[in-house]
Scaffold this motif. Structure first.
Motif, PDB file in Angstrom:
ATOM      1  N   TRP A 220       0.865  -1.202   0.000  1.00 17.61           N
ATOM      2  CA  TRP A 220       0.000   0.000   0.000  1.00 17.61           C
ATOM      3  C   TRP A 220       0.887   1.233   0.000  1.00 17.61           C
ATOM      4  CZ3 TRP A 220      -3.719   1.711   4.486  1.00 17.61           C
ATOM      5  CH2 TRP A 220      -4.712   2.543   3.965  1.00 17.61           C
ATOM      6  N   MET A 221       0.846   1.983  -1.125  1.00 20.81           N
ATOM      7  CA  MET A 221       1.795   3.070  -1.356  1.00 20.81           C
ATOM      8  C   MET A 221       1.106   4.441  -1.347  1.00 20.81           C
ATOM      9  SD  MET A 221       4.590   1.347  -1.717  1.00 20.81           S
ATOM     10  CE  MET A 221       5.745   2.588  -2.334  1.00 20.81           C
ATOM     11  N   LEU A 222       1.879   5.479  -0.996  1.00 22.80           N
ATOM     12  CA  LEU A 222       1.381   6.853  -1.052  1.00 22.80           C
ATOM     13  C   LEU A 222       1.251   7.317  -2.498  1.00 22.80           C
ATOM     14  CD1 LEU A 222       3.550   8.210   1.866  1.00 22.80           C
ATOM     15  CD2 LEU A 222       1.044   8.233   1.852  1.00 22.80           C
ATOM     16  N   ALA A 223       2.165   6.858  -3.369  1.00 23.06           N
ATOM     17  CA  ALA A 223       2.137   7.202  -4.789  1.00 23.06           C
ATOM     18  C   ALA A 223       2.187   5.889  -5.586  1.00 23.06           C
ATOM     19  CB  ALA A 223       3.329   8.089  -5.138  1.00 23.06           C
ATOM     20  N   PRO A 224       1.688   5.915  -6.846  1.00 29.63           N
ATOM     21  CA  PRO A 224       1.573   4.664  -7.607  1.00 29.63           C
ATOM     22  C   PRO A 224       2.907   3.946  -7.841  1.00 29.63           C
ATOM     23  CG  PRO A 224       0.384   6.436  -8.705  1.00 29.63           C
ATOM     24  CD  PRO A 224       1.162   7.063  -7.585  1.00 29.63           C
ATOM     25  N   PHE A 225       2.819   2.657  -8.099  1.00 22.80           N
ATOM     26  CA  PHE A 225       3.973   1.880  -8.562  1.00 22.80           C
ATOM     27  C   PHE A 225       4.468   2.482  -9.876  1.00 22.80           C
ATOM     28  CE2 PHE A 225       2.402  -0.960  -5.428  1.00 22.80           C
ATOM     29  CZ  PHE A 225       3.333  -1.971  -5.213  1.00 22.80           C
ATOM     30  N   GLU A 226       5.778   2.373 -10.128  1.00 26.19           N
ATOM     31  CA  GLU A 226       6.358   2.901 -11.362  1.00 26.19           C
ATOM     32  C   GLU A 226       5.698   2.228 -12.573  1.00 26.19           C
ATOM     33  OE1 GLU A 226       8.954   5.307 -11.456  1.00 26.19           O
ATOM     34  OE2 GLU A 226       8.456   5.429  -9.322  1.00 26.19           O
ATOM     35  N   GLY A 227       5.269   3.036 -13.532  1.00 23.41           N
ATOM     36  CA  GLY A 227       4.694   2.500 -14.761  1.00 23.41           C
ATOM     37  C   GLY A 227       3.285   1.946 -14.592  1.00 23.41           C
ATOM     38  N   GLU A 228       2.686   2.106 -13.405  1.00 20.03           N
ATOM     39  CA  GLU A 228       1.306   1.641 -13.175  1.00 20.03           C
ATOM     40  C   GLU A 228       0.536   2.771 -12.498  1.00 20.03           C
ATOM     41  OE1 GLU A 228       0.619  -2.628 -11.790  1.00 20.03           O
ATOM     42  OE2 GLU A 228       2.665  -2.253 -11.140  1.00 20.03           O
ATOM     43  N   PRO A 229       0.166   3.796 -13.270  1.00 22.71           N
ATOM     44  CA  PRO A 229      -0.378   5.028 -12.681  1.00 22.71           C
ATOM     45  C   PRO A 229      -1.581   4.790 -11.780  1.00 22.71           C
ATOM     46  CG  PRO A 229      -0.092   5.248 -15.069  1.00 22.71           C
ATOM     47  CD  PRO A 229       0.202   3.824 -14.737  1.00 22.71           C
ATOM     48  N   GLY A 230      -2.341   3.705 -12.046  1.00 25.02           N
ATOM     49  CA  GLY A 230      -3.552   3.477 -11.244  1.00 25.02           C
ATOM     50  C   GLY A 230      -3.324   2.639 -10.007  1.00 25.02           C
ATOM     51  N   ASN A 231      -2.094   2.113  -9.836  1.00 25.04           N
ATOM     52  CA  ASN A 231      -1.907   1.129  -8.764  1.00 25.04           C
ATOM     53  C   ASN A 231      -1.120   1.686  -7.587  1.00 25.04           C
ATOM     54  OD1 ASN A 231      -1.757  -1.181  -7.223  1.00 25.04           O
ATOM     55  ND2 ASN A 231      -0.102  -2.086  -8.458  1.00 25.04           N
ATOM     56  N   THR A 232      -1.826   1.928  -6.476  1.00 27.54           N
ATOM     57  CA  THR A 232      -1.127   2.288  -5.237  1.00 27.54           C
ATOM     58  C   THR A 232      -1.206   1.134  -4.240  1.00 27.54           C
ATOM     59  OG1 THR A 232      -3.147   3.390  -4.501  1.00 27.54           O
ATOM     60  CG2 THR A 232      -1.421   4.800  -5.415  1.00 27.54           C
ATOM     61  N   GLY A 233      -1.424  -0.097  -4.775  1.00 27.38           N
ATOM     62  CA  GLY A 233      -1.454  -1.261  -3.893  1.00 27.38           C
ATOM     63  C   GLY A 233      -2.760  -1.359  -3.139  1.00 27.38           C
ATOM     64  N   MET A 234      -2.756  -2.076  -2.026  1.00 25.01           N
ATOM     65  CA  MET A 234      -4.007  -2.309  -1.297  1.00 25.01           C
ATOM     66  C   MET A 234      -3.720  -2.574   0.167  1.00 25.01           C
ATOM     67  SD  MET A 234      -4.708  -6.237  -2.666  1.00 25.01           S
ATOM     68  CE  MET A 234      -5.831  -6.920  -1.454  1.00 25.01           C
ATOM     69  N   TYR A 235      -4.734  -2.285   0.995  1.00 26.13           N
ATOM     70  CA  TYR A 235      -4.598  -2.748   2.372  1.00 26.13           C
ATOM     71  C   TYR A 235      -5.210  -4.132   2.475  1.00 26.13           C
ATOM     72  CZ  TYR A 235      -9.330  -0.710   2.774  1.00 26.13           C
ATOM     73  OH  TYR A 235     -10.641  -0.375   2.584  1.00 26.13           O
ATOM     74  N   LEU A 236      -4.676  -4.961   3.353  1.00 29.16           N
ATOM     75  CA  LEU A 236      -5.222  -6.302   3.564  1.00 29.16           C
ATOM     76  C   LEU A 236      -6.253  -6.286   4.677  1.00 29.16           C
ATOM     77  CD1 LEU A 236      -2.514  -9.092   3.307  1.00 29.16           C
ATOM     78  CD2 LEU A 236      -4.116  -8.251   1.604  1.00 29.16           C
ATOM     79  N   THR A 237      -6.014  -5.463   5.684  1.00 30.64           N
ATOM     80  CA  THR A 237      -6.979  -5.312   6.776  1.00 30.64           C
ATOM     81  C   THR A 237      -7.402  -3.846   6.761  1.00 30.64           C
ATOM     82  OG1 THR A 237      -5.560  -6.831   8.010  1.00 30.64           O
ATOM     83  CG2 THR A 237      -7.366  -5.809   9.219  1.00 30.64           C
ATOM     84  N   PRO A 238      -8.724  -3.561   6.727  1.00 27.78           N
ATOM     85  CA  PRO A 238      -9.150  -2.156   6.697  1.00 27.78           C
ATOM     86  C   PRO A 238      -8.584  -1.408   7.911  1.00 27.78           C
ATOM     87  CG  PRO A 238     -11.014  -3.636   6.316  1.00 27.78           C
ATOM     88  CD  PRO A 238      -9.857  -4.503   6.700  1.00 27.78           C
ATOM     89  N   PRO A 239      -8.101  -0.166   7.721  1.00 21.12           N
ATOM     90  CA  PRO A 239      -7.475   0.574   8.822  1.00 21.12           C
ATOM     91  C   PRO A 239      -8.340   0.663  10.081  1.00 21.12           C
ATOM     92  CG  PRO A 239      -7.070   1.701   6.759  1.00 21.12           C
ATOM     93  CD  PRO A 239      -7.985   0.556   6.442  1.00 21.12           C
TER      94      PRO A 239
END
Ligand SMILES: [Zn+2]
Length: 534
Positions: free
Chosen positions: A299-318
């Motif tokens: 789960w990232m603050l800014a997207p993965f390189e080359g994947e503008p839509g992907n900031t990852g995910m949380y596994l357990t809701p905060p």
């Protein structure tokens, strides 16, 4: 047990003000005296067993702070797929393995890594079915965050087109909505639960075999990590460890994590983190904030390189993480939370900050900890020390993942595996391996922390070499500070009077040898509780 004296050694004690000694006296499984040869040898009585170590370097035994030990025992005998260089090679390995299995047994394996293949795609059940036929098969990816099941395994688990994705899990589906066999994150457990458990004697033999392997690497203590949401594993593991402890057969000290789904049972029984003895102890309640770098689910603050839509995910809701951490802190239970991405680490720090500010009449006696702290923004780094949190990190991942990090996180590599910054920021740094996700050999981790290079020397000069540690700092993180992370620094991690007699004798001096030679270090003798175990 007869008293023991080891002398003519170069003993790294980790005692403040007296870091080196020549000899050590041991009785009843504990160290009774440390000092110069003449002084310690003068303590010998007729029954004392005296060993001349020939000048060898002697260290406190290692503690692996993050290892899936019970899972390693369970996986013993399964296929290791790390060496499969292509999908075809993986399938050939599976085909060769099947005839070795008893009738009806599942074909299980782990370690495939499609990013290294000529065609980097995940295998599917359609790849496996022609080879495995009616025998169920489940093969984990190298990071354990994804796996592929064949059709027989999906059928045995009752996973069909109508099965909904479980919370924090994904069943990959084709255009017709049929499962492809690829299972991500917690969806893997849908199929894992259908795998029959081995008989107790077989499970215990596997535990002792893996423990012996770890002893040979110089490991005398572990913090055993729970697999995500795998409810069956924790109670079985704890029962097996306690049985082996009762029989006096356990050759290493185990602090057990507890899967967060069991927290209400712990509270109902009045159990606290740290309960147990020097062999088997309850540790932290384990939670997962996010996924992994390799699966692109951190789960990232800014997207993965080359994947503008992907900031990852949380596994357990905060909100759920906050509820569990708050409950644990009120009931004497310490938390261990997996956080890889910089967003996950920030959210977790925010939650700890709010929780600790509220206070507790029954706070845990062990520090809360974050597992991996893989990438963290510089502004968040000092917050770990401020909140008294342990950074439980695995330096071997740095060597294994530096290329992937450059590719997927770009310049954020500067804040990744930031061991120097974490240590200088005042965080308690505890080293581990994350085996079986990585090699459990502590010398590989120490080498990676000291050189920021792979064992092949890549890259010259080290990857973000500013984050290098000294050998002494790396050894401390693998011994004394690992013990401190579970409240055991008063009796583990030093060669000092009153401490448990857990020590290792080496074939070289890692403090003075060429750092490139550290990975080949051999452990000549391993002592746990005054007993030679390897
Ligand atoms: Zn792990």
């Amino acid at each position: 047990m007869l008293p023991i004296i080891l002398h003519n050694a170069r003993i790294y004690t980790q005692i403040p003000g007296q870091p080196w000694a020549e000899a050590v006296a041991i009785a009843q499984g504990r160290i009774t005296a440390v000092g110069r040869d003449a002084d310690i040898l003068a303590l010998a009585r007729p029954e004392t067993m005296v060993y001349d170590l020939g000048g060898a370097l002697t260290l406190p035994g290692f503690c692996d702070s993050h290892i899936h030990f019970h899972d390693m025992a369970w996986r013993r005998g399964q296929m290791s797929l790390y060496a499969a260089a292509s999908l075809e090679a993986l399938l050939a390995q599976v085909a060769a393995y099947l005839p070795t299995l008893p009738e009806g047994a599942w074909a299980l394996g782990f370690g495939w890594r499609e990013v290294d293949w000529p065609q980097p795609r995940f295998p599917t059940r359609h790849d496996l079915d022609p080879i495995t036929g009616a025998r169920p098969a489940l093969l984990w990816r190298t990071d354990m965050h994804a796996a592929v099941a064949n059709s027989a395994a999906l059928a045995a688990a009752g996973v069909t087109a109508h099965t909904p994705d479980p919370p924090s899990g994904v069943i990959d589906r084709d255009a017709q909505g049929q499962p492809t066999g690829v299972l991500r994150e917690l969806a893997i457990n849908l199929v894992r639960r259908a795998i029959p458990q081995p008989p107790t004697a077989q499970a215990e033999a596997a535990i002792l075999a893996v423990a012996a392997d770890l002893n040979r690497l110089g490991i005398v203590a572990i913090h055993d990590q729970r697999m995500k949401d795998h409810h069956e594993e924790g109670p079985l593991a704890l029962q097996r460890y306690i049985r082996l402890r009762d029989q006096g057969r356990l050759p290493l000290r185990i602090t057990c994590n507890i899967e967060a789904g069991n927290i209400d049972h712990l509270i109902a029984l009045g159990l606290r983190s740290g309960f147990g003895d020097e062999w088997v102890r309850l540790g932290h309640v384990k939670l997962f904030a996010d996924g992994s770098l390799g699966a692109r689910t951190a789960w990232m603050l800014a997207p993965f390189e080359g994947e503008p839509g992907n900031t990852g995910m949380y596994l357990t809701p905060p909100a759920e993480v906050a509820a569990v951490i708050g409950k644990a802190h009120r009931h004497g239970l310490a938390i261990s939370i997996h956080a890889i991405g910089d967003r996950a680490n920030r959210e977790v720090l925010d939650i700890f900050e709010e929780t600790l500010a509220r206070g507790s009449e029954n706070p845990p006696s062990l520090p809360h900890r974050i597992e991996h702290v893989q990438t963290i923004q510089p502004a968040d780094l000092p917050r770990l020390a401020g909140l008294g949190l342990t950074a439980s990190v695995q330096p071997i991942h740095c060597a294994d993942d530096m290329v992937n990090t450059d590719r997927l996180w770009g310049a954020r590599g500067a804040n990744t595996y930031a061991f120097r910054d974490l240590l200088d920021g005042g965080a308690l740094l505890a080293f581990g391996s994350d085996a079986p996700v990585a090699d459990p050999n502590p010398w590989l981790g120490i080498h990676a922390a000291v050189t920021r290079q792979r064992v092949d020397g890549y890259p010259a000069g080290g990857w973000y070499p500013r984050q290098r540690l000294t050998v002494a700092e790396a050894v401390r993180a693998y011994t004394l500070d690992a013990a401190a992370a579970v409240g055991q620094a008063h009796q583990q991690g030093r060669i000092a009077p009153g401490y448990l007699a857990d020590l290792i004798v080496l074939d070289r001096d890692p403090f003075t040898c060429d750092p490139a030679a550290i990975p080949e270090t051999q452990v000549g003798m391993v002592m746990v509780g005054g007993r030679v175990v390897g």
